[in-house]
Scaffold this motif. Structure first.
Motif, PDB file in Angstrom:
ATOM      1  N   LYS A 220       0.980  -1.370  -0.082  1.00 15.43           N
ATOM      2  CA  LYS A 220       0.105  -0.270   0.119  1.00 15.43           C
ATOM      3  C   LYS A 220       0.517   1.103  -0.092  1.00 15.43           C
ATOM      4  O   LYS A 220       0.148   2.586  -0.891  1.00 15.43           O
ATOM      5  CB  LYS A 220      -1.161   0.439   1.178  1.00 15.43           C
ATOM      6  N   HIS A 221       1.962   0.948   0.718  1.00 15.72           N
ATOM      7  CA  HIS A 221       2.635   2.279   1.218  1.00 15.72           C
ATOM      8  C   HIS A 221       3.792   2.731  -0.484  1.00 15.72           C
ATOM      9  O   HIS A 221       3.310   3.730  -0.700  1.00 15.72           O
ATOM     10  CB  HIS A 221       3.917   2.140   2.042  1.00 15.72           C
ATOM     11  N   LEU A 222       3.506   1.419  -0.980  1.00 18.94           N
ATOM     12  CA  LEU A 222       4.886   1.858  -2.147  1.00 18.94           C
ATOM     13  C   LEU A 222       4.030   2.353  -3.377  1.00 18.94           C
ATOM     14  O   LEU A 222       4.477   2.891  -4.484  1.00 18.94           O
ATOM     15  CB  LEU A 222       5.232   0.482  -2.877  1.00 18.94           C
ATOM     16  N   ALA A 223       2.840   1.466  -3.642  1.00 15.73           N
ATOM     17  CA  ALA A 223       1.555   1.960  -4.480  1.00 15.73           C
ATOM     18  C   ALA A 223       1.052   3.260  -4.282  1.00 15.73           C
ATOM     19  O   ALA A 223       1.312   4.346  -5.260  1.00 15.73           O
ATOM     20  CB  ALA A 223       0.355   1.378  -4.119  1.00 15.73           C
TER      21      ALA A 223
ATOM     22  N   ARG B 206       1.868   9.191  -5.984  1.00 10.66           N
ATOM     23  CA  ARG B 206       2.534  10.438  -6.029  1.00 10.66           C
ATOM     24  C   ARG B 206       3.164  10.863  -6.637  1.00 10.66           C
ATOM     25  O   ARG B 206       2.801  12.013  -7.686  1.00 10.66           O
ATOM     26  CB  ARG B 206       2.843  10.605  -3.910  1.00 10.66           C
ATOM     27  N   GLU B 207       3.979   9.940  -7.473  1.00  8.39           N
ATOM     28  CA  GLU B 207       5.374  10.083  -8.966  1.00  8.39           C
ATOM     29  C   GLU B 207       4.216  10.652  -9.656  1.00  8.39           C
ATOM     30  O   GLU B 207       5.015  11.288 -10.350  1.00  8.39           O
ATOM     31  CB  GLU B 207       6.248   9.267  -8.580  1.00  8.39           C
ATOM     32  N   ARG B 208       3.380   9.841 -10.155  1.00 12.00           N
ATOM     33  CA  ARG B 208       2.551  10.645 -11.016  1.00 12.00           C
ATOM     34  C   ARG B 208       1.802  11.363 -11.406  1.00 12.00           C
ATOM     35  O   ARG B 208       1.732  12.262 -12.286  1.00 12.00           O
ATOM     36  CB  ARG B 208       1.205   9.232 -11.628  1.00 12.00           C
ATOM     37  N   GLU B 209       1.845  11.340  -9.899  1.00 13.92           N
ATOM     38  CA  GLU B 209       0.743  12.828 -10.003  1.00 13.92           C
ATOM     39  C   GLU B 209       2.088  14.303  -9.805  1.00 13.92           C
ATOM     40  O   GLU B 209       1.265  15.446  -9.356  1.00 13.92           O
ATOM     41  CB  GLU B 209       0.097  13.283  -8.811  1.00 13.92           C
ATOM     42  N   ARG B 210       3.149  14.166 -10.032  1.00 15.88           N
ATOM     43  CA  ARG B 210       3.834  15.592  -9.885  1.00 15.88           C
ATOM     44  C   ARG B 210       3.309  16.259 -11.116  1.00 15.88           C
ATOM     45  O   ARG B 210       3.509  15.847 -11.816  1.00 15.88           O
ATOM     46  CB  ARG B 210       5.604  15.108  -9.496  1.00 15.88           C
ATOM     47  N   PRO B 211       3.414  17.095 -10.957  1.00 10.25           N
ATOM     48  CA  PRO B 211       3.191  18.440 -11.571  1.00 10.25           C
ATOM     49  C   PRO B 211       4.087  18.741 -12.906  1.00 10.25           C
ATOM     50  O   PRO B 211       5.537  18.599 -12.504  1.00 10.25           O
ATOM     51  CB  PRO B 211       2.726  19.543 -10.759  1.00 10.25           C
ATOM     52  N   ARG B 212       3.769  18.861 -13.882  1.00 10.30           N
ATOM     53  CA  ARG B 212       4.682  18.795 -14.941  1.00 10.30           C
ATOM     54  C   ARG B 212       5.321  20.655 -14.948  1.00 10.30           C
ATOM     55  O   ARG B 212       6.957  20.353 -15.058  1.00 10.30           O
ATOM     56  CB  ARG B 212       4.145  19.059 -16.116  1.00 10.30           C
ATOM     57  N   GLY B 213       4.962  21.009 -14.445  1.00 11.29           N
ATOM     58  CA  GLY B 213       5.700  22.130 -14.425  1.00 11.29           C
ATOM     59  C   GLY B 213       7.099  22.037 -13.078  1.00 11.29           C
ATOM     60  O   GLY B 213       7.530  22.635 -13.301  1.00 11.29           O
ATOM     61  N   LEU B 214       6.850  21.206 -11.790  1.00 10.17           N
ATOM     62  CA  LEU B 214       6.887  20.922 -11.025  1.00 10.17           C
ATOM     63  C   LEU B 214       9.048  20.595 -11.509  1.00 10.17           C
ATOM     64  O   LEU B 214      10.161  20.033 -11.180  1.00 10.17           O
ATOM     65  CB  LEU B 214       7.465  19.709 -10.160  1.00 10.17           C
TER      66      LEU B 214
ATOM     67  N   ASN C 204       6.649  18.283  -2.649  1.00  6.40           N
ATOM     68  CA  ASN C 204       5.666  17.189  -4.213  1.00  6.40           C
ATOM     69  C   ASN C 204       5.519  18.005  -5.230  1.00  6.40           C
ATOM     70  O   ASN C 204       4.135  17.338  -5.628  1.00  6.40           O
ATOM     71  CB  ASN C 204       5.039  15.868  -3.758  1.00  6.40           C
ATOM     72  N   GLY C 205       5.387  19.306  -5.031  1.00  9.77           N
ATOM     73  CA  GLY C 205       4.419  19.929  -5.960  1.00  9.77           C
ATOM     74  C   GLY C 205       2.831  20.402  -5.822  1.00  9.77           C
ATOM     75  O   GLY C 205       2.145  20.868  -6.516  1.00  9.77           O
ATOM     76  N   GLN C 206       2.424  19.933  -4.133  1.00  9.73           N
ATOM     77  CA  GLN C 206       1.025  20.178  -4.168  1.00  9.73           C
ATOM     78  C   GLN C 206       1.540  20.882  -2.835  1.00  9.73           C
ATOM     79  O   GLN C 206       2.197  21.021  -2.167  1.00  9.73           O
ATOM     80  CB  GLN C 206       0.215  19.408  -3.761  1.00  9.73           C
ATOM     81  N   LYS C 207      -0.233  21.648  -2.631  1.00  8.14           N
ATOM     82  CA  LYS C 207       0.199  22.728  -1.667  1.00  8.14           C
ATOM     83  C   LYS C 207       0.363  22.031  -0.336  1.00  8.14           C
ATOM     84  O   LYS C 207      -0.206  20.948  -0.364  1.00  8.14           O
ATOM     85  CB  LYS C 207      -1.665  23.605  -1.941  1.00  8.14           C
ATOM     86  N   SER C 208       0.805  22.595   1.100  1.00 10.47           N
ATOM     87  CA  SER C 208       0.862  21.458   1.918  1.00 10.47           C
ATOM     88  C   SER C 208       0.028  22.683   3.083  1.00 10.47           C
ATOM     89  O   SER C 208       1.261  23.297   3.686  1.00 10.47           O
ATOM     90  CB  SER C 208       1.712  21.221   2.027  1.00 10.47           C
TER      91      SER C 208
END
Length: 619
Positions: free
Chosen positions: A365-368, A373-381, A418-422
């Motif tokens: 589950k953690h690896l998934a 999260r890696e797939r969802e990284r913004p292209r701009g980042l 990782n490119g997302q608001k925190s």
């Protein structure tokens, strides 16, 4: 200058703890040794650097320190303390620092049922620990409702009784000891029922409730019978959660692991009275590439360090290193003999296999999650990483200053992970040392305060708290002057190694590009990197403006109302709630002011006279 070779020769042969320290005076590794001289010297010999983790760590060692102790168990306890407090980078760390909660029954007149994570010397009875904190809350609330156990903090030993009970009494969730509506003897009978359940005598309690339900039904008191029925159902639901049973009345923990490259999943099943009552899992970052035996040793050492309860037996997937020392250490904590078991067959092996299966599931589950999260990284980042030559930009911090003609200047720190608001990592700064509209000096103050806090938290080993996390990139909302001011602040605290860039604008005040290493790099408005940076810039600006507006409104309310005699916080809130604005309060008549809750005649007159002079309105 610390001479490692020279100091290696002076190491004692005593048992103790050694600390590896880097050039920033940060403890990066803590270890224990039977013989300090032999153990520490190994790190600096070719034969001692065969492991990847050791080679990586030794590169960063600037000096070492050591503490002599009397025996191996003392060194293990001291090592545990250092790891907990300093969280060294190259030690295996448990990120969950919480202690399991206990259910506490106080020793006082009309006892209470509470949740506590520490066993205190207060004479109370403690039951647990329970790995599931939500389950503890559920059980406590159930018993409070079933037996009408008080929730208040009144001290009945000091005769703190009331003339009128609280709401819980009127909704039939408290028996009312505060007004002596229940005798202490009756109240203690209910507490005894709770203790029976917590001691494992659940069947006795349920049988008693079924008897009461049947009696109430026979007496045609169907409402009471229904209440007993609901209580029985709730208790049976809690008992059903204890799903795995063994044939013997055992008290043990079962621990297994699963690992994949740089990630380790540790799973613990908690067994009490022959039942698996819950489980706990941890995801560990294996930055030091430890052997399985070492991982188990470090995990056990930290997992039980703060535990008030240690089981008689710990069943393990693999034998930990320093097994004998760990057993002696845990025996000291428990006060009774503790043993490790690594089963090869039978019922215990099946339990280990079950725990290992759950560890593998948690790992998958953690690896998934990491893959998603890696797939969802913004292209701009990704484009920003490529442009700056920095990867990964896991934590970006952007700073902005807001003021009106230099009044009430504030700074904002917005964080993207990782490119997302925190948003939970956002921070506000009220400018303290700068007078007038000086963005350069304000940026210097904000960056100095933030980075000083970073150094302080890191010196304490707090690398996971917000201010203890090092940014991968700092962005300043401004041009070269703003960036240079920020760089100067970073030099003052010796943090020049953190990358920094600015967002500069064109003559129409529109964002044009970034400034990095003194070079202006224009960006296409249609590009992913532009949209990504513009989003960060707008978020930072919005956060700063909102904070500035909040302070401004607060000060305006203070300046207008706090000067009026007899108007405190309660009346001020009531006025603003009723009239919605200061301007409407100013225009209100005495009659209109008297319509506000909490406002009496004298307060209304004071308000009216303050805003309108002492003229008589005829009321």
């Amino acid at each position: 200058m610390f001479d490692i070779e020279k100091n290696l020769k002076t190491l004692p042969t005593s048992p103790g703890v050694y600390l590896m320290i880097d050039e920033n005076d940060t403890i990066i590794y803590v270890g224990k040794a039977k013989n300090l001289r032999n153990r520490v010297r190994q790190y600096f010999t070719p034969s001692g650097q065969t492991a990847e983790k050791v080679r990586e760590m030794v590169k960063h060692i600037d000096r070492f320190e050591y503490i002599i102790v009397d025996n191996e168990v003392e060194s293990l306890i001291l090592e545990s303390n250092f790891i907990k407090d300093k969280k060294p980078k190259y030690n295996i760390l448990l990120k969950s620092g919480e202690k399991y909660p206990f259910i506490k029954i106080t020793k006082e007149k009309y006892p209470r049922i509470l949740k506590d994570r520490v066993i205190r010397p207060d004479g109370a009875d403690y039951y647990g620990p329970f790995p599931n904190a939500y389950g503890v809350t559920e059980i406590i609330e159930l018993f409070q409702d079933m037996y009408k156990i008080r929730r208040c903090n009144l001290n009945f030993d000091k005769e703190q009784y009331l003339k009128r009970p609280c709401l819980y009494y009127f909704i039939h969730k408290c028996s009312g000891p505060c007004i002596k509506a229940v005798t202490e003897e009756e109240y203690l009978k209910d507490i005894s029922n709770v203790e029976d359940f917590l001691k494992g005598r659940q069947k006795k309690l349920i049988t008693s409730l079924k008897h009461k339900m049947e009696k109430a039904s026979q007496n045609l008191n169907f409402e009471l019978a229904a209440r007993y029925r609901d209580n029985i159902s709730s208790l049976e639901t809690i008992i059903e959660k204890q799903i795995v049973r063994t044939s013997k009345d055992r008290e043990m923990d079962i621990i297994a692991m699963a690992r994949d490259k740089d990630v380790i999943s540790m799973q613990v099943f908690i067994m009490r009275s022959g039942k698996i009552i819950d489980r706990e899992h941890f995801i560990l970052g294996d930055s030091i590439k430890g052997e399985d035996e070492e991982v188990f040793s470090s995990f056990i050492q930290q997992f039980y360090f703060d535990m008030a309860f240690v089981p008689r037996e710990i069943v393990l997937q693999k034998e930990p290193s320093d097994s004998d020392t760990l057993v002696e250490y845990l025996t000291r904590i428990k006060g009774k003999k503790v043993k490790f078991t690594v089963p090869k067959r039978g019922e215990k092996l099946k339990l280990v296999e079950l725990v290992e299966k759950n560890a593998k599931e948690s790992l998958e589950k953690h690896l998934a999650y990491l893959r998603r999260r890696e797939r969802e990284r913004p292209r701009g980042l990704e484009e920003l990483e490529k442009l700056l030559g920095i990867s990964p930009l896991s934590r970006i911090e952007c700073y902005d200053i807001s003021n009106i003609s230099g009044v009430q200047s504030v700074g904002s720190m917005v964080v993207y992970e990782n490119g997302q608001k925190s948003p939970g990592e956002y921070r506000k700064f009220k400018i303290k040392s700068v007078e007038g509209p000086n963005d350069y000096a304000s940026h210097q103050e904000v960056l100095t305060r933030r980075l000083e806090r970073l150094k302080h938290e890191n010196s304490l080993g707090n690398r996971e708290v917000s201010f203890g996390r090092r940014p991968s990139l700092i962005i300043i909302d401004g041009g070269k002057g703003h960036v240079n001011a920020a760089k100067f602040a970073m030099s003052l605290v010796n943090m020049e190694e953190i990358p920094i860039c600015g967002l500069y604008k064109d003559e129409f005040h529109n964002t044009k590009g970034i400034i990095y290493n003194g070079e202006e790099i224009p960006l296409k408005v249609s590009s992913d990197i532009y949209r990504f940076l513009f989003d960060i810039q707008e978020e930072t600006h919005r956060f700063a403006i909102n904070y500035h507006r909040k302070l401004r409104d607060k000060n305006m309310v203070k300046s207008e109302l706090d000067e009026v005699n007899g108007i405190g916080e309660v009346r001020k809130k009531a006025l603003l709630k009723h009239f919605k604005s200061i301007e409407k309060i100013k225009k209100a008549s005495i009659t209109e002011l008297l319509e506000v809750d909490k406002i009496d005649r004298k307060s209304a007159e004071n308000l009216y006279n303050y805003f309108n002079g002492a003229k008589d309105e005829g009321n």
